[in-house]
Design a protein around this motif. Structure first.
Motif, PDB file in Angstrom:
ATOM      1  N   ARG A 104      38.444  37.601  26.808  1.00 36.01           N
ATOM      2  CA  ARG A 104      39.355  36.645  27.456  1.00 36.01           C
ATOM      3  C   ARG A 104      38.909  36.371  28.895  1.00 36.01           C
ATOM      4  NH1 ARG A 104      43.459  37.702  30.787  1.00 36.01           N
ATOM      5  NH2 ARG A 104      43.371  39.919  30.326  1.00 36.01           N
ATOM      6  N   GLU A 105      38.507  37.413  29.603  1.00 34.14           N
ATOM      7  CA  GLU A 105      38.068  37.249  30.986  1.00 34.14           C
ATOM      8  C   GLU A 105      36.746  36.476  31.050  1.00 34.14           C
ATOM      9  OE1 GLU A 105      39.793  41.310  32.966  1.00 34.14           O
ATOM     10  OE2 GLU A 105      38.138  41.473  31.537  1.00 34.14           O
ATOM     11  N   GLN A 107      35.768  34.259  28.911  1.00 36.72           N
ATOM     12  CA  GLN A 107      36.083  32.874  28.574  1.00 36.72           C
ATOM     13  C   GLN A 107      36.602  32.127  29.798  1.00 36.72           C
ATOM     14  OE1 GLN A 107      35.390  31.418  25.507  1.00 36.72           O
ATOM     15  NE2 GLN A 107      35.730  29.590  26.749  1.00 36.72           N
ATOM     16  N   THR A 108      37.372  32.797  30.646  1.00 40.05           N
ATOM     17  CA  THR A 108      37.879  32.171  31.863  1.00 40.05           C
ATOM     18  C   THR A 108      36.732  31.755  32.778  1.00 40.05           C
ATOM     19  OG1 THR A 108      39.913  33.454  31.764  1.00 40.05           O
ATOM     20  CG2 THR A 108      39.341  32.515  33.902  1.00 40.05           C
ATOM     21  N   PHE A 109      35.764  32.651  32.963  1.00 42.98           N
ATOM     22  CA  PHE A 109      34.601  32.315  33.781  1.00 42.98           C
ATOM     23  C   PHE A 109      33.805  31.187  33.143  1.00 42.98           C
ATOM     24  CE2 PHE A 109      35.174  36.483  35.813  1.00 42.98           C
ATOM     25  CZ  PHE A 109      34.952  36.128  37.138  1.00 42.98           C
ATOM     26  N   ASP A 111      34.825  28.821  31.160  1.00 41.79           N
ATOM     27  CA  ASP A 111      35.563  27.564  31.310  1.00 41.79           C
ATOM     28  C   ASP A 111      35.373  26.981  32.702  1.00 41.79           C
ATOM     29  OD1 ASP A 111      36.446  27.899  28.719  1.00 41.79           O
ATOM     30  OD2 ASP A 111      38.454  28.599  29.300  1.00 41.79           O
ATOM     31  N   ARG A 112      35.390  27.835  33.712  1.00 40.44           N
ATOM     32  CA  ARG A 112      35.226  27.370  35.096  1.00 40.44           C
ATOM     33  C   ARG A 112      33.855  26.736  35.292  1.00 40.44           C
ATOM     34  NH1 ARG A 112      36.926  32.706  38.152  1.00 40.44           N
ATOM     35  NH2 ARG A 112      35.885  31.692  39.897  1.00 40.44           N
ATOM     36  N   PRO A 140      40.761  30.530  38.856  1.00 45.12           N
ATOM     37  CA  PRO A 140      41.549  30.497  37.616  1.00 45.12           C
ATOM     38  C   PRO A 140      43.012  30.242  37.916  1.00 45.12           C
ATOM     39  CG  PRO A 140      40.709  32.720  38.049  1.00 45.12           C
ATOM     40  CD  PRO A 140      40.166  31.826  39.111  1.00 45.12           C
ATOM     41  N   THR A 141      43.688  29.604  36.979  1.00 41.22           N
ATOM     42  CA  THR A 141      45.096  29.277  37.189  1.00 41.22           C
ATOM     43  C   THR A 141      46.003  30.467  36.949  1.00 41.22           C
ATOM     44  OG1 THR A 141      45.218  28.510  34.913  1.00 41.22           O
ATOM     45  CG2 THR A 141      44.778  26.858  36.596  1.00 41.22           C
ATOM     46  N   ASP A 142      45.590  31.408  36.121  1.00 38.49           N
ATOM     47  CA  ASP A 142      46.390  32.596  35.824  1.00 38.49           C
ATOM     48  C   ASP A 142      46.081  33.668  36.859  1.00 38.49           C
ATOM     49  OD1 ASP A 142      46.710  34.720  32.855  1.00 38.49           O
ATOM     50  OD2 ASP A 142      47.657  34.825  34.814  1.00 38.49           O
ATOM     51  N   GLN A 145      43.971  36.684  35.980  1.00 42.46           N
ATOM     52  CA  GLN A 145      42.558  36.510  35.670  1.00 42.46           C
ATOM     53  C   GLN A 145      41.708  36.930  36.866  1.00 42.46           C
ATOM     54  OE1 GLN A 145      41.323  35.609  32.759  1.00 42.46           O
ATOM     55  NE2 GLN A 145      43.386  35.551  31.930  1.00 42.46           N
ATOM     56  N   ARG A 147      38.905  36.767  39.784  1.00 40.58           N
ATOM     57  CA  ARG A 147      38.477  35.691  40.703  1.00 40.58           C
ATOM     58  C   ARG A 147      37.048  35.878  41.116  1.00 40.58           C
ATOM     59  NH1 ARG A 147      42.861  32.730  43.039  1.00 40.58           N
ATOM     60  NH2 ARG A 147      44.740  33.558  42.202  1.00 40.58           N
TER      61      ARG A 147
END
Length: 147
Positions: A104-105, A107-109, A111-112, A140-142, A145, A147
């Motif tokens: 999940r973490e 995927q956040t990177f 996506d950015r 990230p918006t959450d 998550q 940074r």
């Protein structure tokens, strides 16, 4: 610790040998000898069992040697990349050690950075100034998550 050094030296030497032309020629000669002896043994079950057992054992052991080599190479590459990130002015230190994050973490990177690439491609292709440099990556918006 001494056992690890012994295994590392052994795994390195075995990997180098297994990937050498000499190793390939030796394996080829074994297969050719097996084929030539087939008629001598009447293509018996024992004749087949010998090659099947031998190749199974060698394959089983090689899997562990290859995995050890791959793990070491990947770890060394990650350390080198971490050092490049650390030493690059303006690079985000939060990118260090990404391989240890949960899916999940990661995927956040991803996506950015995909959004950053999309913004760069949407710019006028003739205007190269919009496609170079080190733009900031959106946070990230959450808040949970990384940074």
């Amino acid at each position: 610790m001494a056992n690890r050094r012994w295994f590392t030296r052994f795994a390195n030497a075995a990997s180098r040998f297994a990937g050498s032309p000499l190793s390939f020629v030796l394996a080829l000669l074994v297969v050719l000898a097996w084929i030539v002896t087939g008629p001598l043994f009447g293509f018996s079950d024992t004749w087949q069992l010998v090659i099947n057992t031998g190749t199974t054992i060698v394959t089983f052991l090689m899997v562990f040697l290859i995995q050890n080599s791959q793990n070491r190479d990947a770890r060394a590459l990650q350390i080198k990349l971490d050092e490049l990130i650390r030493a690059t002015r303006g690079a985000h230190n939060s990118l260090l050690d990404l391989e240890e994050l949960e899916e999940r973490e990661l995927q956040t990177f991803q996506d950015r950075y995909e959004a950053l690439a999309r913004r760069a491609r949407e710019c006028d292709i003739a205007d190269d100034d919009n496609d170079v440099g080190t733009p900031e990556v959106a946070a990230p918006t959450d808040p949970a998550q990384p940074r």
